[in-house]
Design an enzyme around this catalytic site. Structure first.
Site, PDB file in Angstrom:
ATOM      1  N   GLU A   1       3.424   5.110   8.922  1.00 54.71           N
ATOM      2  CA  GLU A   1       3.165   5.643   7.575  1.00 54.71           C
ATOM      3  C   GLU A   1       1.581   5.455   7.290  1.00 54.71           C
ATOM      4  O   GLU A   1       1.183   4.497   7.777  1.00 54.71           O
ATOM      5  CB  GLU A   1       4.139   4.742   6.668  1.00 54.71           C
TER       6      GLU A   1
ATOM      7  N   LEU B   1       0.066   6.134   4.123  1.00 55.18           N
ATOM      8  CA  LEU B   1      -0.038   6.568   3.009  1.00 55.18           C
ATOM      9  C   LEU B   1      -1.162   5.433   2.347  1.00 55.18           C
ATOM     10  O   LEU B   1      -1.032   4.516   2.783  1.00 55.18           O
ATOM     11  CB  LEU B   1       1.064   6.332   2.109  1.00 55.18           C
TER      12      LEU B   1
ATOM     13  N   GLU C   1      -2.376   3.372  -0.887  1.00 62.42           N
ATOM     14  CA  GLU C   1      -1.938   2.890  -2.391  1.00 62.42           C
ATOM     15  C   GLU C   1      -2.962   3.593  -3.351  1.00 62.42           C
ATOM     16  O   GLU C   1      -4.070   3.686  -3.038  1.00 62.42           O
ATOM     17  CB  GLU C   1      -1.777   1.521  -2.534  1.00 62.42           C
TER      18      GLU C   1
ATOM     19  N   LYS D   1      -1.108   3.772  14.656  1.00 59.51           N
ATOM     20  CA  LYS D   1      -1.045   3.245  13.239  1.00 59.51           C
ATOM     21  C   LYS D   1      -2.212   2.093  13.183  1.00 59.51           C
ATOM     22  O   LYS D   1      -3.102   1.863  12.306  1.00 59.51           O
ATOM     23  CB  LYS D   1       0.167   2.783  12.722  1.00 59.51           C
TER      24      LYS D   1
ATOM     25  N   GLY E   1      -9.675  -4.899   1.932  1.00 53.41           N
ATOM     26  CA  GLY E   1      -8.787  -6.286   1.856  1.00 53.41           C
ATOM     27  C   GLY E   1      -7.101  -5.564   1.494  1.00 53.41           C
ATOM     28  O   GLY E   1      -7.144  -4.276   1.958  1.00 53.41           O
TER      29      GLY E   1
ATOM     30  N   CYS F   1      -2.499  -4.438   4.277  1.00 54.48           N
ATOM     31  CA  CYS F   1      -2.392  -3.825   5.381  1.00 54.48           C
ATOM     32  C   CYS F   1      -3.868  -3.980   6.355  1.00 54.48           C
ATOM     33  O   CYS F   1      -3.809  -4.710   7.332  1.00 54.48           O
ATOM     34  CB  CYS F   1      -2.255  -2.328   5.427  1.00 54.48           C
TER      35      CYS F   1
ATOM     36  N   LYS G   1      -4.468  -7.646   7.959  1.00 54.01           N
ATOM     37  CA  LYS G   1      -3.582  -8.229   8.595  1.00 54.01           C
ATOM     38  C   LYS G   1      -3.199  -7.299   9.792  1.00 54.01           C
ATOM     39  O   LYS G   1      -2.750  -7.811  10.904  1.00 54.01           O
ATOM     40  CB  LYS G   1      -2.240  -8.664   7.671  1.00 54.01           C
TER      41      LYS G   1
ATOM     42  N   LYS H   1      -8.345  -2.519  -4.459  1.00 50.92           N
ATOM     43  CA  LYS H   1      -9.016  -1.416  -4.828  1.00 50.92           C
ATOM     44  C   LYS H   1      -8.582  -0.612  -6.138  1.00 50.92           C
ATOM     45  O   LYS H   1      -7.762  -1.170  -6.429  1.00 50.92           O
ATOM     46  CB  LYS H   1      -8.854  -0.366  -3.551  1.00 50.92           C
TER      47      LYS H   1
HETATM   48  N1  LIG Z   1       1.428  -0.447   1.214  1.00 52.58           N
HETATM   49  C1  LIG Z   1       1.034   0.526   1.827  1.00 52.58           C
HETATM   50  O1  LIG Z   1       0.168   1.344   1.378  1.00 52.58           O
HETATM   51  C2  LIG Z   1       1.420   0.847   3.549  1.00 52.58           C
HETATM   52  C3  LIG Z   1       0.995   1.897   4.034  1.00 52.58           C
HETATM   53  C4  LIG Z   1       1.349   2.181   5.334  1.00 52.58           C
HETATM   54  C5  LIG Z   1       2.012   0.995   6.064  1.00 52.58           C
HETATM   55  N2  LIG Z   1       2.396   0.125   5.214  1.00 52.58           N
HETATM   56  C6  LIG Z   1       3.608  -0.843   5.982  1.00 52.58           C
HETATM   57  O2  LIG Z   1       4.657  -0.738   5.497  1.00 52.58           O
HETATM   58  C7  LIG Z   1       5.372  -2.027   5.472  1.00 52.58           C
HETATM   59  C8  LIG Z   1       5.855  -2.423   4.184  1.00 52.58           C
HETATM   60  O3  LIG Z   1       4.747  -2.462   3.461  1.00 52.58           O
HETATM   61  P1  LIG Z   1       4.649  -2.524   1.527  1.00 52.58           P
HETATM   62  O4  LIG Z   1       3.411  -2.534   1.128  1.00 52.58           O
HETATM   63  O5  LIG Z   1       5.537  -1.425   1.111  1.00 52.58           O
HETATM   64  O6  LIG Z   1       5.294  -4.248   1.556  1.00 52.58           O
HETATM   65  P2  LIG Z   1       6.114  -4.602   0.177  1.00 52.58           P
HETATM   66  O7  LIG Z   1       6.066  -6.108   0.233  1.00 52.58           O
HETATM   67  O8  LIG Z   1       5.632  -4.047  -0.943  1.00 52.58           O
HETATM   68  O9  LIG Z   1       7.520  -4.045   0.399  1.00 52.58           O
HETATM   69  C9  LIG Z   1       8.306  -4.514   1.330  1.00 52.58           C
HETATM   70  C10 LIG Z   1       9.667  -4.816   0.480  1.00 52.58           C
HETATM   71  O10 LIG Z   1      10.707  -4.985   1.868  1.00 52.58           O
HETATM   72  C11 LIG Z   1      11.694  -5.816   1.044  1.00 52.58           C
HETATM   73  N3  LIG Z   1      12.625  -6.389   2.272  1.00 52.58           N
HETATM   74  C12 LIG Z   1      12.151  -7.682   3.027  1.00 52.58           C
HETATM   75  N4  LIG Z   1      13.030  -7.685   4.011  1.00 52.58           N
HETATM   76  C13 LIG Z   1      14.232  -7.008   3.632  1.00 52.58           C
HETATM   77  C14 LIG Z   1      15.382  -6.652   4.456  1.00 52.58           C
HETATM   78  N5  LIG Z   1      15.801  -7.492   5.226  1.00 52.58           N
HETATM   79  N6  LIG Z   1      16.085  -5.733   3.882  1.00 52.58           N
HETATM   80  C15 LIG Z   1      15.718  -4.855   2.924  1.00 52.58           C
HETATM   81  N7  LIG Z   1      14.389  -4.908   2.213  1.00 52.58           N
HETATM   82  C16 LIG Z   1      13.732  -6.127   2.511  1.00 52.58           C
HETATM   83  C17 LIG Z   1      11.156  -6.689   0.213  1.00 52.58           C
HETATM   84  O11 LIG Z   1      11.791  -7.154  -0.939  1.00 52.58           O
HETATM   85  C18 LIG Z   1      10.080  -5.785  -0.547  1.00 52.58           C
HETATM   86  O12 LIG Z   1      10.529  -5.137  -1.688  1.00 52.58           O
HETATM   87  C19 LIG Z   1       4.324  -3.156   5.861  1.00 52.58           C
HETATM   88  O13 LIG Z   1       4.633  -3.085   7.421  1.00 52.58           O
HETATM   89  C20 LIG Z   1       3.113  -2.398   5.752  1.00 52.58           C
HETATM   90  O14 LIG Z   1       2.116  -2.683   6.659  1.00 52.58           O
HETATM   91  C21 LIG Z   1       2.382   0.010   3.948  1.00 52.58           C
END
Ligand SMILES: NC(=O)c1ccc[n+]([C@@H]2O[C@H](COP(=O)([O-])OP(=O)(O)OC[C@H]3O[C@@H](n4cnc5c(N)ncnc54)[C@H](O)[C@@H]3O)[C@@H](O)[C@H]2O)c1
Length: 473
Positions: free
Chosen positions: A162, A164, A166, A218, A271, A274, A277, A337
């Site tokens: 993904e 996207l 924020e 990614k 920062g 994503c 880390k 941001k």
């Molecule tokens: N935030 C972004 O803009 C973005 C963009 C691209 C990729 N990502 C990737 O997507 C992933 C999620 O990122 P995020 O920012 O949404 O994280 P986040 O912390 O906002 O959301 C993760 C969610 O997963 C839930 N969770 C944890 N363990 C679980 C399980 N076993 N079953 C069901 N739910 C569970 C948590 O409660 C939480 O609500 C990461 O790998 C991140 O690197 C994020």
């Protein structure tokens, strides 16, 4: 794009993990016309979503949630059995934070989501990872899933990284730049083509790849973006050792079509949950694979980025006259941001905390992120308005370039502060406008007296990207 052609056999979708990524995914897929069931282990989040409330700040998403709930196509559950029963295509969107005491990614949440589903699913289905994971994770999960599942290898794993951003989650989910499918079979590709039919019909470019390439796309994309940001910030360091002005340098470089201006805006750096880390985890994984040297530069990219935070504290201290003890600092911004309430690894919070630890009295104001910031750093003083933050401030430090701060009138602010001194951590303010109103203005990579040379012609319209407006994830 709504309501896909009724003649097409739309798969039922589940989304596991309804955080920043998963909530946008679940809501937008329902808006696109799919039946979607969202699941999270965090019951509070599920209650909020059911009640029509997005658990975080994301422009445009609340309206889409209302639309999706009203359509009857979007429901939420805290039962994994219900998820297993419901879905044809399961999107796993759980977090992969940095591991404690290591730069590796913690993939335990991903593992638990895959294995939890694999044990429960009793008909052929596709498990699709969207989380950002180290290369090789999908292959390992394929083995784990087939060991655990009553269906054996019938339960397939695919990866759909993904991209996207924020702040732009709705736009990026409904109109992505591209789709990447990492698949191990034609069947998996065909299921994903059905799950993304509205986007593919819309002309979204698609790359179909193997699992490892999809995982790599990614982290490679994030590494490239981080490198571009740190490149111009490295130039800012060089500028600081001379009388050169990094703003003009960036403007001149950005007019070269081969380079381009996006992500070339100097400042406090990247920062969020994503980029930092992801580059650390990528470097860690490359070391494990024996190709650490190939991406060793990512260590320097990270280091340059972190040095900007320290240099910011230096400049604020200089503005304050050499010591921060007892100095009142207005910290404008907490989120990593603008247009986000995400404070994970936020440069602004790091700086605010360092200023506080050096003895400054720091008043933090962010239009959306105060609550999250307070949870993370309860020691700092949070205020609810820009005016309350700058009241009697000795130094105003712009750390996140929210529009509210860009627009603020320097004369109006000047009437409230104790000293007209401003640090512009995002090169977002009108330096000349502030100086004209008697402010001492400092910014990273710019000489004490910023150059008055015009960045003329069409430059301002064509290339003047906000430093982090395009920051991913
Ligand atoms: N935030 C972004 O803009 C973005 C963009 C691209 C990729 N990502 C990737 O997507 C992933 C999620 O990122 P995020 O920012 O949404 O994280 P986040 O912390 O906002 O959301 C993760 C969610 O997963 C839930 N969770 C944890 N363990 C679980 C399980 N076993 N079953 C069901 N739910 C569970 C948590 O409660 C939480 O609500 C990461 O790998 C991140 O690197 C994020």
């Amino acid at each position: 794009m709504n309501n896909p052609d009724p003649s097409f056999n739309a798969p039922k979708i589940t989304v596991i993990g309804t955080g920043y990524l998963g909530a946008a995914q679940a809501i937008c897929m329902a808006v696109m016309g799919f039946d979607v069931l969202g699941f999270d282990v965090d019951h509070r989040k599920i209650d909020q979503l059911r009640a029509g409330e997005v658990p975080f700040y994301e422009p445009g998403l609340p309206e889409k949630l209302q639309e999706a709930l009203a359509s009857g196509r979007l429901t939420f559950t805290t039962s994994l059995d219900a998820v297993a029963e419901f879905g044809d295509v399961h999107f796993i969107c759980v977090g992969t934070p940095q591991a404690v005491n290591s730069s590796a990614a913690n993939v335990s949440f991903v593992e638990s989501a895959f294995t939890g589903l694999a044990a429960r699913i009793s008909r052929k289905a596709l498990l699709v990872g969207k989380s950002t994971v180290p290369i090789g994770t999908a292959e390992r999960l394929t083995g784990l899933v087939s060991d655990i599942s009553p269906l054996g290898a019938e339960l397939e794993v695919a990866w759909n990284p993904e991209f996207l951003r924020e702040g732009f989650a709705v736009q990026d989910t409904l109109h992505p730049d591209r789709l990447v499918f990492g698949v191990a079979s034609d069947w998996a590709e065909e299921r994903l083509r059905l799950a993304f039919k509205p986007l593919l019909d819309d002309g979204t470019p698609l790359i179909v790849a193997d699992l490892a390439t999809a995982e790599l796309v990614k982290v490679a994309a994030n590494s490239f973006l981080a490198t571009k940001i740190s490149f111009i910030n490295a130039m800012a360091e060089v500028c600081e050792a001379t009388s050169a002005d990094v703003s003009l340098l960036a403007a001149a470089l950005s007019l070269d079509d081969r380079i381009g201006g996006r992500f070339l805006k100097p400042g406090l750096g990247f920062g969020g949950g994503c980029l930092p880390k992801d580059i650390r985890a990528f470097k860690h994984r490359a070391d494990e694979l024996g190709v650490g040297q190939a991406v060793s530069f990512l260590g320097e990219v990270d280091a340059i980025n972190n040095r900007r935070r320290i240099r910011t504290v230096d400049l604020v201290r200089e503005l304050a006259g050499g010591s921060l003890v007892g100095v009142r600092v207005a910290a404008l911004g907490a989120a990593f941001k603008p247009n986000s309430d995400d404070v994970r690894d936020a440069p602004a919070m790091d700086v605010a905390r360092m200023l506080y630890l050096e003895g400054a009295t720091v008043s933090v104001y962010d239009p959306q992120a105060n609550a999250n910031a307070h949870r993370l750093y309860p020691d700092l003083n949070y205020v609810d308005t820009l005016e309350a933050a700058v009241e009697q401030a000795d130094v105003v430090a712009l750390l996140t370039e929210w529009e509210e701060f860009r627009r603020a009138d320097p004369d109006y602010l000047g009437g409230m502060v104790r000293h007209r001194r401003v640090f512009d951590g995002r090169h977002a303010l009108d330096a000349m406008g502030y100086k004209a109103k008697g402010w001492e203005y400092r910014a990273l990579g710019r000489p004490h007296q910023p150059s008055t040379l015009a960045m003329g012609g069409t430059l301002r319209q064509k290339e003047a990207p906000s430093p982090t407006s395009g920051l991913p994830r």
